[in-house]
Design an enzyme around this catalytic site. Structure first.
Site, PDB file in Angstrom:
ATOM      1  N   ASN A 126     -11.000  -2.278  -5.529  1.00  7.71           N
ATOM      2  CA  ASN A 126     -10.199  -1.347  -6.347  1.00  7.71           C
ATOM      3  C   ASN A 126     -10.808  -1.112  -7.733  1.00  7.71           C
ATOM      4  OD1 ASN A 126      -7.010  -2.551  -5.010  1.00  7.71           O
ATOM      5  ND2 ASN A 126      -8.210  -0.768  -4.372  1.00  7.71           N
ATOM      6  N   TRP A 127     -11.760  -1.960  -8.153  1.00 11.44           N
ATOM      7  CA  TRP A 127     -12.432  -1.715  -9.444  1.00 11.44           C
ATOM      8  C   TRP A 127     -13.186  -0.388  -9.427  1.00 11.44           C
ATOM      9  CZ3 TRP A 127     -10.756  -4.370 -13.323  1.00 11.44           C
ATOM     10  CH2 TRP A 127     -10.392  -5.712 -13.191  1.00 11.44           C
ATOM     11  N   ASP A 130       0.839  -1.213   0.000  1.00  9.00           N
ATOM     12  CA  ASP A 130       0.000   0.000   0.000  1.00  9.00           C
ATOM     13  C   ASP A 130       0.867   1.252   0.000  1.00  9.00           C
ATOM     14  OD1 ASP A 130      -2.352   1.418  -0.003  1.00  9.00           O
ATOM     15  OD2 ASP A 130      -2.764   1.148   2.139  1.00  9.00           O
ATOM     16  N   SER A 181      -7.568  -5.225  -5.286  1.00  8.12           N
ATOM     17  CA  SER A 181      -8.700  -5.792  -4.542  1.00  8.12           C
ATOM     18  C   SER A 181      -9.979  -5.723  -5.362  1.00  8.12           C
ATOM     19  CB  SER A 181      -8.886  -5.041  -3.219  1.00  8.12           C
ATOM     20  OG  SER A 181      -9.430  -3.755  -3.457  1.00  8.12           O
ATOM     21  N   ARG A 199       2.005  -4.886   6.161  1.00  9.48           N
ATOM     22  CA  ARG A 199       1.289  -3.851   5.408  1.00  9.48           C
ATOM     23  C   ARG A 199       2.104  -2.585   5.442  1.00  9.48           C
ATOM     24  NH1 ARG A 199      -4.986  -2.394   4.585  1.00  9.48           N
ATOM     25  NH2 ARG A 199      -4.652  -0.665   3.136  1.00  9.48           N
TER      26      ARG A 199
HETATM   27  C1  IPE Z   1      -5.535  -2.683  -0.226  1.00 11.91           C
HETATM   28  O1  IPE Z   1      -5.170  -1.368  -0.415  1.00 11.91           O
HETATM   29  C2  IPE Z   1      -5.509  -3.406  -1.539  1.00 11.91           C
HETATM   30  C3  IPE Z   1      -4.184  -3.539  -2.147  1.00 11.91           C
HETATM   31  C4  IPE Z   1      -3.048  -3.251  -1.618  1.00 11.91           C
HETATM   32  C5  IPE Z   1      -4.203  -4.087  -3.470  1.00 11.91           C
HETATM   33  P1  IPE Z   1      -6.248  -0.201  -0.557  1.00 11.91           P
HETATM   34  O2  IPE Z   1      -5.470   1.048  -0.699  1.00 11.91           O
HETATM   35  O3  IPE Z   1      -7.218  -0.530  -1.620  1.00 11.91           O
HETATM   36  O4  IPE Z   1      -6.980  -0.286   0.851  1.00 11.91           O
HETATM   37  P2  IPE Z   1      -7.840   0.803   1.637  1.00 11.91           P
HETATM   38  O5  IPE Z   1      -8.857   1.329   0.688  1.00 11.91           O
HETATM   39  O6  IPE Z   1      -6.893   1.876   2.063  1.00 11.91           O
HETATM   40  O7  IPE Z   1      -8.422   0.068   2.803  1.00 11.91           O
HETATM   41  C1  IPE Z   2      -1.484   0.268  -3.409  1.00 15.54           C
HETATM   42  O1  IPE Z   2      -1.286   1.629  -3.405  1.00 15.54           O
HETATM   43  C2  IPE Z   2      -1.744  -0.295  -4.779  1.00 15.54           C
HETATM   44  C3  IPE Z   2      -3.142  -0.649  -5.042  1.00 15.54           C
HETATM   45  C4  IPE Z   2      -4.121  -0.658  -4.182  1.00 15.54           C
HETATM   46  C5  IPE Z   2      -3.464  -1.030  -6.405  1.00 15.54           C
HETATM   47  P1  IPE Z   2      -2.498   2.648  -3.418  1.00 15.54           P
HETATM   48  O2  IPE Z   2      -2.852   2.943  -4.844  1.00 15.54           O
HETATM   49  O3  IPE Z   2      -3.616   2.168  -2.577  1.00 15.54           O
HETATM   50  O4  IPE Z   2      -1.815   3.925  -2.772  1.00 15.54           O
HETATM   51  P2  IPE Z   2      -2.478   4.925  -1.727  1.00 15.54           P
HETATM   52  O5  IPE Z   2      -2.994   4.105  -0.596  1.00 15.54           O
HETATM   53  O6  IPE Z   2      -3.558   5.665  -2.440  1.00 15.54           O
HETATM   54  O7  IPE Z   2      -1.347   5.794  -1.319  1.00 15.54           O
HETATM   55 MG    MG Z   3      -4.064   2.383  -0.617  1.00 13.38          MG
END
Ligand code: IPE
Ligand code: IPE
Ligand code: MG
Length: 250
Positions: free
Chosen positions: A68-69, A20, A65, A188
């Site tokens: 994430n879609w 993340d 995730s 994490r």
């Molecule tokens: C979790 O990260 C999913 C991945 C690392 C792929 P997110 O950035 O999507 O999680 P939230 O929204 O902060 O909980």
């Molecule tokens: C993790 O980084 C990658 C994915 C969830 C695809 P993020 O894109 O969630 O980065 P932040 O949390 O917005 O910084």
């Molecule tokens: Mg994130």
């Protein structure tokens, strides 16, 4: 030499990582979010090879995730195209490092060309005997649990199983992670202290490690720090310290 020996002591058999902080890494540098994802891919390459080198058996990376879609379409599209490129580039390196590639998540959600690339990578690396690298893609743990429950319900309805057959082992075997041991350590990055719908069943007794370092800045030293921290944990699984000590003394 001594450092290598200590490093390899009491390694987690299965390390899972919620990668993340890519977006915030980019934002802090006034860059578009995708630049954070690109740098994140370099970290993936480094950490995969280091874990394989030091002898981690299973590495599972949360890459995308189910939730994430719902991100902006342009970001989702860029992530899918990065993923496709990564797989294509990485297969020869996986072969060189004897890594077996695996995917968990809802394959049907992924664009067909991406899914086909993943299938190819799994097929080509299937005979490798080193580390198993699993990417969680379009993965959501609640969805996985519901799917397994529905599947088992069908088996019971069709007379293939009786309710008494539903043990922890059977339930685990109906999850995407059927061929993987439960994670020993979950890392994490980026300072968030939550699970975000990742491996809810499988993490029941996993040690958790959170670091403020954002994924693009995560590196070998940060990995070693997490492993050193894990090494000091006492995993009691509900028992007392004394019980554990007398078990190892015998
Ligand atoms: C979790 O990260 C999913 C991945 C690392 C792929 P997110 O950035 O999507 O999680 P939230 O929204 O902060 O909980
Ligand atoms: C993790 O980084 C990658 C994915 C969830 C695809 P993020 O894109 O969630 O980065 P932040 O949390 O917005 O910084
Ligand atoms: Mg994130």
């Amino acid at each position: 030499m001594a450092f290598e020996a200590t490093l390899k002591e009491n390694l987690p058999r299965h390390l899972a990582i919620i990668m993340d902080g890519n977006g915030r890494w980019a934002k802090a540098r006034m860059l578009p979010r995708i630049m954070g994802h690109r740098k994140g891919v370099q970290t993936v390459r480094l950490i995969v090879e280091e874990c394989s080198r030091i002898g981690i058996g299973y590495l599972t990376l949360f890459a995308f995730s189910s939730e994430n879609w719902s991100r902006p379409k342009t970001e989702v599209r860029s992530l899918m195209s990065l993923l496709k490129k990564y797989i294509k580039m990485e297969v020869p390196r996986m072969m060189a490092n004897n890594i077996r590639f695996n995917v968990i998540g809802n394959r049907n959600d992924l664009p067909e060309d991406v899914a086909a690339g993943l299938d190819d990578a799994m097929r080509v690396t299937a005979g490798n005997s080193g580390m198993t690298l699993t990417l969680a893609l379009s993965y959501g743990s609640r969805q996985e649990l519901l799917q397994a429950t529905k599947f088992i319900a069908e088996e019971v309805r069709n007379g293939l199983l009786s309710p008494d057959d539903i043990t922890e082992e059977l339930f685990s075997s109906r999850l995407y992670t059927t061929s993987l041991p439960d994670p020993d350590l979950l890392v994490r990055t980026s300072g968030e202290m939550r699970i975000s719908n990742f491996l809810l069943w499988q993490l029941a007794y996993t040690e958790l490690y959170f670091t403020d370092v954002k994924w693009p800045d995560f590196n070998r030293d940060e990995l070693y720090k997490a492993l050193a921290n894990y090494r000091q944990r006492e995993r009691r699984f509900g028992l007392t310290s004394d019980q554990l000590r007398s078990a190892t003394d015998n």
